[in-house]
Design a protein around this motif. Structure first.
Motif, mmCIF file in Angstrom:
data_model
loop_
_atom_site.group_PDB
_atom_site.id
_atom_site.type_symbol
_atom_site.label_atom_id
_atom_site.label_comp_id
_atom_site.label_asym_id
_atom_site.label_seq_id
_atom_site.Cartn_x
_atom_site.Cartn_y
_atom_site.Cartn_z
ATOM 1 N N LEU A 15 0.838 -1.202 0.000
ATOM 2 C CA LEU A 15 0.000 0.000 0.000
ATOM 3 C C LEU A 15 0.870 1.247 0.000
ATOM 4 C CD1 LEU A 15 -2.694 -1.173 2.527
ATOM 5 C CD2 LEU A 15 -3.122 -0.407 0.187
ATOM 6 N N PRO A 107 8.606 16.394 18.889
ATOM 7 C CA PRO A 107 8.008 15.924 17.633
ATOM 8 C C PRO A 107 7.122 14.682 17.807
ATOM 9 C CG PRO A 107 10.407 16.149 17.420
ATOM 10 C CD PRO A 107 10.066 16.527 18.805
ATOM 11 N N ASN A 111 3.961 15.965 15.836
ATOM 12 C CA ASN A 111 3.747 15.377 14.506
ATOM 13 C C ASN A 111 2.291 14.960 14.317
ATOM 14 O OD1 ASN A 111 6.423 15.717 13.860
ATOM 15 N ND2 ASN A 111 7.012 13.571 14.062
ATOM 16 N N CYS A 112 1.615 14.624 15.406
ATOM 17 C CA CYS A 112 0.206 14.203 15.380
ATOM 18 C C CYS A 112 -0.730 15.330 15.817
ATOM 19 C CB CYS A 112 -0.010 13.036 16.320
ATOM 20 S SG CYS A 112 -0.184 11.450 15.521
ATOM 21 N N ARG A 120 3.174 15.244 10.413
ATOM 22 C CA ARG A 120 4.615 15.334 10.163
ATOM 23 C C ARG A 120 5.287 14.053 10.623
ATOM 24 N NH1 ARG A 120 6.903 20.228 8.673
ATOM 25 N NH2 ARG A 120 5.303 21.760 8.231
ATOM 26 N N ARG A 126 9.443 16.524 9.442
ATOM 27 C CA ARG A 126 9.199 16.890 8.037
ATOM 28 C C ARG A 126 7.763 16.517 7.668
ATOM 29 N NH1 ARG A 126 11.866 12.238 8.778
ATOM 30 N NH2 ARG A 126 11.044 10.481 7.607
ATOM 31 N N HIS A 128 4.578 14.783 6.154
ATOM 32 C CA HIS A 128 4.320 13.358 5.923
ATOM 33 C C HIS A 128 4.425 13.010 4.444
ATOM 34 C CE1 HIS A 128 2.183 9.512 5.949
ATOM 35 N NE2 HIS A 128 2.192 9.522 7.275
ATOM 36 N N VAL A 132 -0.666 12.838 3.100
ATOM 37 C CA VAL A 132 -1.949 12.350 3.632
ATOM 38 C C VAL A 132 -2.585 13.504 4.390
ATOM 39 C CG1 VAL A 132 -1.231 9.930 3.821
ATOM 40 C CG2 VAL A 132 -0.924 11.454 5.771
ATOM 41 N N PHE A 133 -3.904 13.469 4.505
ATOM 42 C CA PHE A 133 -4.611 14.585 5.122
ATOM 43 C C PHE A 133 -5.596 14.082 6.170
ATOM 44 C CE2 PHE A 133 -3.058 15.783 1.008
ATOM 45 C CZ PHE A 133 -2.406 16.978 1.279
ATOM 46 N N GLY A 138 -10.287 12.542 11.231
ATOM 47 C CA GLY A 138 -8.902 12.462 11.704
ATOM 48 C C GLY A 138 -8.192 11.199 11.247
ATOM 49 N N GLY A 140 -8.004 10.242 8.120
ATOM 50 C CA GLY A 140 -7.582 10.367 6.736
ATOM 51 C C GLY A 140 -8.735 10.491 5.763
ATOM 52 N N CYS A 146 -5.444 6.336 7.439
ATOM 53 C CA CYS A 146 -4.232 6.118 8.236
ATOM 54 C C CYS A 146 -4.023 4.632 8.485
ATOM 55 C CB CYS A 146 -4.313 6.812 9.587
ATOM 56 S SG CYS A 146 -4.839 8.525 9.517
ATOM 57 N N SER A 148 -4.682 2.067 6.813
ATOM 58 C CA SER A 148 -4.247 1.148 5.758
ATOM 59 C C SER A 148 -2.732 0.969 5.810
ATOM 60 C CB SER A 148 -4.715 1.605 4.375
ATOM 61 O OG SER A 148 -4.485 2.963 4.174
ATOM 62 N N TRP A 166 -4.525 4.975 15.622
ATOM 63 C CA TRP A 166 -3.636 5.947 14.993
ATOM 64 C C TRP A 166 -4.417 6.952 14.131
ATOM 65 C CZ3 TRP A 166 1.543 6.283 15.962
ATOM 66 C CH2 TRP A 166 2.275 7.168 15.157
HETATM 67 C C1 HEC Z 1 0.616 5.148 2.483
HETATM 68 C C2 HEC Z 1 1.005 4.808 3.827
HETATM 69 C C3 HEC Z 1 0.649 5.778 4.928
HETATM 70 C C4 HEC Z 1 -0.571 6.347 5.199
HETATM 71 C C5 HEC Z 1 -1.886 6.190 4.471
HETATM 72 C C6 HEC Z 1 -0.379 7.145 6.400
HETATM 73 N N1 HEC Z 1 0.924 7.062 6.811
HETATM 74 FE FE1 HEC Z 1 1.724 7.998 8.418
HETATM 75 N N2 HEC Z 1 3.540 7.166 8.023
HETATM 76 C C7 HEC Z 1 3.794 6.306 6.994
HETATM 77 C C8 HEC Z 1 5.184 5.897 7.054
HETATM 78 C C9 HEC Z 1 5.897 4.956 6.099
HETATM 79 C C10 HEC Z 1 5.734 6.538 8.184
HETATM 80 C C11 HEC Z 1 7.176 6.448 8.683
HETATM 81 C C12 HEC Z 1 8.028 7.348 7.865
HETATM 82 C C13 HEC Z 1 9.189 7.933 8.603
HETATM 83 O O1 HEC Z 1 9.069 8.249 9.788
HETATM 84 O O2 HEC Z 1 10.208 8.146 7.951
HETATM 85 C C14 HEC Z 1 4.675 7.336 8.749
HETATM 86 C C15 HEC Z 1 4.843 8.137 9.844
HETATM 87 C C16 HEC Z 1 3.829 8.889 10.413
HETATM 88 C C17 HEC Z 1 4.002 9.771 11.538
HETATM 89 C C18 HEC Z 1 5.322 10.070 12.213
HETATM 90 C C19 HEC Z 1 5.424 9.689 13.653
HETATM 91 C C20 HEC Z 1 6.687 10.291 14.228
HETATM 92 O O3 HEC Z 1 6.607 10.955 15.264
HETATM 93 O O4 HEC Z 1 7.752 10.128 13.623
HETATM 94 C C21 HEC Z 1 2.784 10.324 11.806
HETATM 95 C C22 HEC Z 1 2.470 11.322 12.897
HETATM 96 C C23 HEC Z 1 1.864 9.783 10.874
HETATM 97 N N3 HEC Z 1 2.524 8.910 10.024
HETATM 98 C C24 HEC Z 1 0.523 10.076 10.854
HETATM 99 C C25 HEC Z 1 -0.357 9.605 9.910
HETATM 100 C C26 HEC Z 1 -1.760 9.920 9.907
HETATM 101 C C27 HEC Z 1 -2.446 10.760 10.951
HETATM 102 C C28 HEC Z 1 -2.302 9.318 8.818
HETATM 103 C C29 HEC Z 1 -3.715 9.405 8.321
HETATM 104 C C30 HEC Z 1 -4.256 10.757 8.170
HETATM 105 C C31 HEC Z 1 -1.217 8.611 8.148
HETATM 106 N N4 HEC Z 1 -0.062 8.803 8.845
HETATM 107 C C32 HEC Z 1 -1.375 7.871 6.988
HETATM 108 C C33 HEC Z 1 2.907 5.883 6.032
HETATM 109 C C34 HEC Z 1 1.579 6.224 5.952
#
Ligand code: HEC
Ligand code: HEC
Length: 246
Positions: A15, A107, A111-112, A120, A126, A128, A132-133, A138, A140, A146, A148, A166
């Motif tokens: 995914l 962070p 980040n959340c 972030r 940095r 995301h 993703v939004f 909340g 996604g 989120c 998936s 999450w």
């Molecule tokens: C397509 C896959 C994917 C989806 C969908 C996704 N994420 Fe992520 N997310 C990741 C990956 C991979 C990482 C780790 C990347 C890294 O830290 O380098 C990550 C890391 C994060 C982190 C970082 C945590 C930290 O402190 O380092 C946050 C916060 C986060 N995601 C929130 C969300 C939220 C909220 C959603 C839904 C709105 C979401 N993500 C949807 C793939 C995804």
């Protein structure tokens, strides 16, 4: 914890690849036009490579400078008893919160609790990748939930953080870019803290398992300072001393 099958292991990765591809197509960034976000992503890659060059590159970013400037104190939390010498209750209460601020502005939390609809990532906070939004709940947008990718627990082989709940904190709970005193005013305002009493805030920070993730964030992420229990003790001391803001 449920046993992971081969299915749940490869699915998030597949995914992720699809989503990365979708992100690349959507931003058209593949052919070389470098947006600030892409530059961030490159920094991130450099960081992962973990060479001394990469460290130098990271040191150029303001966030990296902030982390470098951290003293060992930044990794620990003082106990309420350490503030006993502050006689004025108001100043002591505010001092508890300032200490707690080390966690709230970390962070792992911000980040959340972002300022925009986009989470972030990482110690450098940095944007995301893939994009993703927040979406209505909340969790996604319908096409990019989120859950998936983020499963019920961290998946370290893919550097993937996880928890069953999450999702992003709602906009009124945004902390990113705010001062500790702004967060203080906000965190005790029921209109901006999900209708919580001070007691609820103590319990939430001290025991909630999604908050607790910040102290066990998986490989490649620095845990929040101190322990969750210590953070809870600071919130409690702050609330009991009048919940004054710094
Ligand atoms: C397509 C896959 C994917 C989806 C969908 C996704 N994420 Fe992520 N997310 C990741 C990956 C991979 C990482 C780790 C990347 C890294 O830290 O380098 C990550 C890391 C994060 C982190 C970082 C945590 C930290 O402190 O380092 C946050 C916060 C986060 N995601 C929130 C969300 C939220 C909220 C959603 C839904 C709105 C979401 N993500 C949807 C793939 C995804
Ligand atoms: C994976 C995303 C995520 C992470 C990581 C996270 N939060 Fe939250 N946080 C949320 C969500 C979602 C809510 C809203 C939940 C609700 O109201 O029930 C929330 C709400 C809160 C609230 C209640 C609202 C308020 O502003 O008073 C507090 C307190 C809180 N989080 C503290 C923290 C702290 C402290 C950390 C870091 C140690 C943290 N959170 C890390 C997602 C996260």
């Amino acid at each position: 914890m449920p046993r992971r099958t081969a299915m749940t292991k490869w699915r998030p990765r597949a995914l992720m690849m699809l989503a990365l591809l979708a992100g690349v197509l959507a931003t058209g960034s593949f052919a070389g036009s470098v947006s600030p976000d892409d530059a961030n992503a490159n920094d991130a890659k450099a960081h992962d490579a973990n060479t001394s060059d990469a460290k130098k590159a990271d040191a150029q970013t303001p966030d990296a400078k902030r982390l470098d400037a951290e003293t060992p104190d930044a990794r620990t939390l003082a106990a309420p008893a350490d503030f006993a010498s502050i006689a004025d209750p108001n100043s002591r209460s505010a001092a508890y919160f300032t200490e707690l601020g080390k966690v709230l502005t970390n962070p792992r939390c911000t980040n959340c609790h972002p300022r925009t609809d986009r989470p972030r990532q990482g110690d450098q906070a940095r944007l995301h990748q893939p994009p993703v939004f927040r979406g209505a709940d909340g969790f996604g947008l319908p096409a990019m939930r989120c859950t998936s990718c983020h499963r019920d627990a961290n998946f370290d082989p893919a550097g993937m953080p996880g928890h069953a709940e999450w999702h992003l904190a709602p906009p009124e709970m945004a902390w990113e870019g705010k001062s500790v005193s702004q967060i203080c005013a906000q965190i005790k305002d029921p209109k901006r803290n999900g209708g919580r009493s001070l007691h609820d805030v103590i319990v939430h920070i001290g025991t909630d398992s999604l908050v607790g993730w910040a102290w066990a964030p998986g490989v490649g992420r620095t845990p929040a300072p101190g322990t969750q229990k210590q953070a809870g003790a600071l919130v409690e001391a702050w609330a009991e001393s009048g919940a004054a803001c710094p």
